[in-house]
Design an enzyme around this catalytic site. Structure first.
Site, PDB file in Angstrom:
ATOM      1  CB  SER A 142       1.255  -4.037   4.434  1.00 25.97           C
ATOM      2  OG  SER A 142       2.435  -4.128   3.207  1.00 25.97           O
ATOM      3  CE1 TYR A 155       0.797   1.181   3.946  1.00 31.28           C
ATOM      4  CE2 TYR A 155       2.384  -0.398   3.293  1.00 31.28           C
ATOM      5  CZ  TYR A 155       0.959  -0.014   3.228  1.00 31.28           C
ATOM      6  OH  TYR A 155       0.039  -0.780   2.539  1.00 31.28           O
TER       7      TYR A 155
HETATM    8  N1  LIG Z   1      -2.384  -2.469  -2.903  1.00 29.58           N
HETATM    9  C1  LIG Z   1      -1.237  -2.646  -2.347  1.00 29.58           C
HETATM   10  O1  LIG Z   1      -0.101  -2.870  -2.987  1.00 29.58           O
HETATM   11  C2  LIG Z   1      -1.248  -3.081  -0.786  1.00 29.58           C
HETATM   12  C3  LIG Z   1      -0.497  -3.979  -0.351  1.00 29.58           C
HETATM   13  C4  LIG Z   1      -0.578  -4.231   0.972  1.00 29.58           C
HETATM   14  C5  LIG Z   1      -1.358  -3.591   1.807  1.00 29.58           C
HETATM   15  N2  LIG Z   1      -2.330  -2.819   1.345  1.00 29.58           N
HETATM   16  C6  LIG Z   1      -3.250  -2.087   2.152  1.00 29.58           C
HETATM   17  O2  LIG Z   1      -4.455  -2.414   1.591  1.00 29.58           O
HETATM   18  C7  LIG Z   1      -5.601  -1.475   2.260  1.00 29.58           C
HETATM   19  C8  LIG Z   1      -6.544  -1.072   1.147  1.00 29.58           C
HETATM   20  O3  LIG Z   1      -5.616  -0.346   0.269  1.00 29.58           O
HETATM   21  P1  LIG Z   1      -5.785  -0.553  -1.229  1.00 29.58           P
HETATM   22  O4  LIG Z   1      -4.849  -1.263  -1.724  1.00 29.58           O
HETATM   23  O5  LIG Z   1      -7.327  -1.027  -1.599  1.00 29.58           O
HETATM   24  O6  LIG Z   1      -5.793   1.002  -1.723  1.00 29.58           O
HETATM   25  P2  LIG Z   1      -6.664   2.000  -2.482  1.00 29.58           P
HETATM   26  O7  LIG Z   1      -5.987   3.384  -2.126  1.00 29.58           O
HETATM   27  O8  LIG Z   1      -7.580   1.692  -3.599  1.00 29.58           O
HETATM   28  O9  LIG Z   1      -7.990   2.105  -0.897  1.00 29.58           O
HETATM   29  C9  LIG Z   1      -7.727   2.617   0.144  1.00 29.58           C
HETATM   30  C10 LIG Z   1      -8.877   3.124   0.758  1.00 29.58           C
HETATM   31  O10 LIG Z   1      -8.709   3.562   2.028  1.00 29.58           O
HETATM   32  C11 LIG Z   1      -9.450   4.911   2.029  1.00 29.58           C
HETATM   33  N3  LIG Z   1      -9.122   5.594   3.261  1.00 29.58           N
HETATM   34  C12 LIG Z   1      -7.914   6.423   3.254  1.00 29.58           C
HETATM   35  N4  LIG Z   1      -7.821   7.056   4.445  1.00 29.58           N
HETATM   36  C13 LIG Z   1      -8.796   6.873   5.081  1.00 29.58           C
HETATM   37  C14 LIG Z   1      -9.260   7.247   6.447  1.00 29.58           C
HETATM   38  N5  LIG Z   1      -8.724   7.992   7.199  1.00 29.58           N
HETATM   39  N6  LIG Z   1     -10.609   6.803   6.707  1.00 29.58           N
HETATM   40  C15 LIG Z   1     -11.341   6.098   6.024  1.00 29.58           C
HETATM   41  N7  LIG Z   1     -10.845   5.587   4.850  1.00 29.58           N
HETATM   42  C16 LIG Z   1      -9.640   5.968   4.441  1.00 29.58           C
HETATM   43  C17 LIG Z   1      -9.240   5.375   0.742  1.00 29.58           C
HETATM   44  O11 LIG Z   1     -10.314   6.352   0.383  1.00 29.58           O
HETATM   45  C18 LIG Z   1      -9.568   4.385  -0.107  1.00 29.58           C
HETATM   46  O12 LIG Z   1     -10.709   3.956  -0.541  1.00 29.58           O
HETATM   47  C19 LIG Z   1      -4.633  -0.494   2.799  1.00 29.58           C
HETATM   48  O13 LIG Z   1      -4.839  -0.626   4.191  1.00 29.58           O
HETATM   49  C20 LIG Z   1      -3.412  -0.613   2.362  1.00 29.58           C
HETATM   50  O14 LIG Z   1      -2.341  -0.104   3.189  1.00 29.58           O
HETATM   51  C21 LIG Z   1      -2.250  -2.532   0.116  1.00 29.58           C
END
Ligand SMILES: NC(=O)c1ccc[n+]([C@@H]2O[C@H](COP(=O)([O-])OP(=O)(O)OC[C@H]3O[C@@H](n4cnc5c(N)ncnc54)[C@H](O)[C@@H]3O)[C@@H](O)[C@H]2O)c1
Length: 269
Positions: A142, A155
């Site tokens: 991120s 985070y």
């Molecule tokens: N959306 C944003 O703004 C953003 C920005 C930067 C980074 N991210 C990162 O992107 C990645 C994906 O997130 P997203 O935006 O698709 O959000 P999201 O919440 O839609 O997806 C996250 C997924 O991770 C799964 N998850 C959570 N804990 C888990 C565990 N212990 N074991 C296995 N799976 C688990 C959840 O069930 C979910 O399906 C994450 O690592 C998040 O930190 C997101």
């Protein structure tokens, strides 16, 4: 890296996506399937997650990424079912929600999933990638790992740790034809921003689509530079972050001291 110039993965390749039924996971799976990649979605066990995988036409495997042994079992299952593993997208993650100045319980939980989940996923994927003759590990970090996020220190620490892990590991595996990269998106429109989406809308603040991030993840797989951390931001696309480096040591006579060869990657110590 842009999607128009990105080489496509080899058709028939096999990719594993952790957190695979979330926003980025779904967008990535959709794009990879259209490129004839076999995509296995790993995520926490729920009816909803199984249904998402079913709708995408992808096999679903249950995985809590903070369970070290479970990561290895999932990779073994992917190899048993599909013959190989070419790319591991270590993408599962959670954000903290606490408003306390420091909530250590939550901090540890976020680090367990967002950092140690990546370490365990890498440990599990490496032998399979070696057996495939090489491959790629793409970690979803991120922007919060490059710039401190005051609202969520756990985070920031976890994502910053994941970036440093990728940068230090990349040199150790490059000779085995394995590329490790990190993706560092800004805020993107997925469930993880549900609690703050309205603030972005009210302030006319641009956020990424999941599809833009998925394009960057695919580019990292097929053409990423080992150890690179790709920033993804609205209006700029995916660009490698330029790390400033640190001042080198000086010898007693004032010359720049190079790190001894025995301490460099690839040397047998
Ligand atoms: N959306 C944003 O703004 C953003 C920005 C930067 C980074 N991210 C990162 O992107 C990645 C994906 O997130 P997203 O935006 O698709 O959000 P999201 O919440 O839609 O997806 C996250 C997924 O991770 C799964 N998850 C959570 N804990 C888990 C565990 N212990 N074991 C296995 N799976 C688990 C959840 O069930 C979910 O399906 C994450 O690592 C998040 O930190 C997101």
């Amino acid at each position: 890296m842009t999607s128009s110039t990105t080489p496509a993965p080899t058709p028939g390749s096999v990719a594993l996506i952790t957190g695979g039924t979330g926003g980025f996971g779904r967008a990535l799976a959709t794009k990879l399937k259209a490129l004839d990649v076999t995509v296995v979605l790993a995520d926490l066990d729920s009816e909803r997650n199984r249904q998402v995988a079913d709708e995408l036409g992808c096999p679903f495997v249950v995985l809590d990424v903070s369970d070290r042994a479970a990561n290895a079992a999932v990779v073994a299952q992917v190899e048993a079912d599909h013959g190989r593993l070419d790319a591991a997208f270590l993408n599962a993650g959670i954000a903290g929600k606490s408003r306390q100045a420091l909530d250590v319980d939550e901090f540890l939980k976020v680090v367990d999933i967002d950092l140690f989940g990546v370490v365990y996923g890498t440990e599990a994927a490496l032998p399979a990638l070696r057996r495939a003759g090489g491959g790629s590990i793409v970690v979803t970090a991120s922007l919060a790992g490059l710039a401190p996020l005051a609202t969520d220190p756990g985070y920031s620490v976890a994502k910053g740790g994941a970036i440093t892990f990728v940068r230090s590991m990349a040199a150790r595996v490059i000779d085995e034809n394995i590329t490790m990269t990190a993706i560092c998106p800004g805020f993107a429109d997925t469930a993880i921003i549900d609690g703050i989406r309205q603030t972005f809308i009210d302030n006319n603040f641009p956020i990424l689509s999941a599809e833009e991030v998925a394009d960057a993840m695919i580019a990292a797989w097929t053409s990423g530079e080992p150890g690179a951390a790709y920033i993804v931001q609205p209006g700029i696309g995916a660009v490698p972050y330029k790390f400033k480096g640190v001042p080198a040591a000086k010898t007693a006579t004032g010359e720049t001291a190079g790190v001894p060869g025995a301490l460099r990657p690839g040397s047998a110590t």
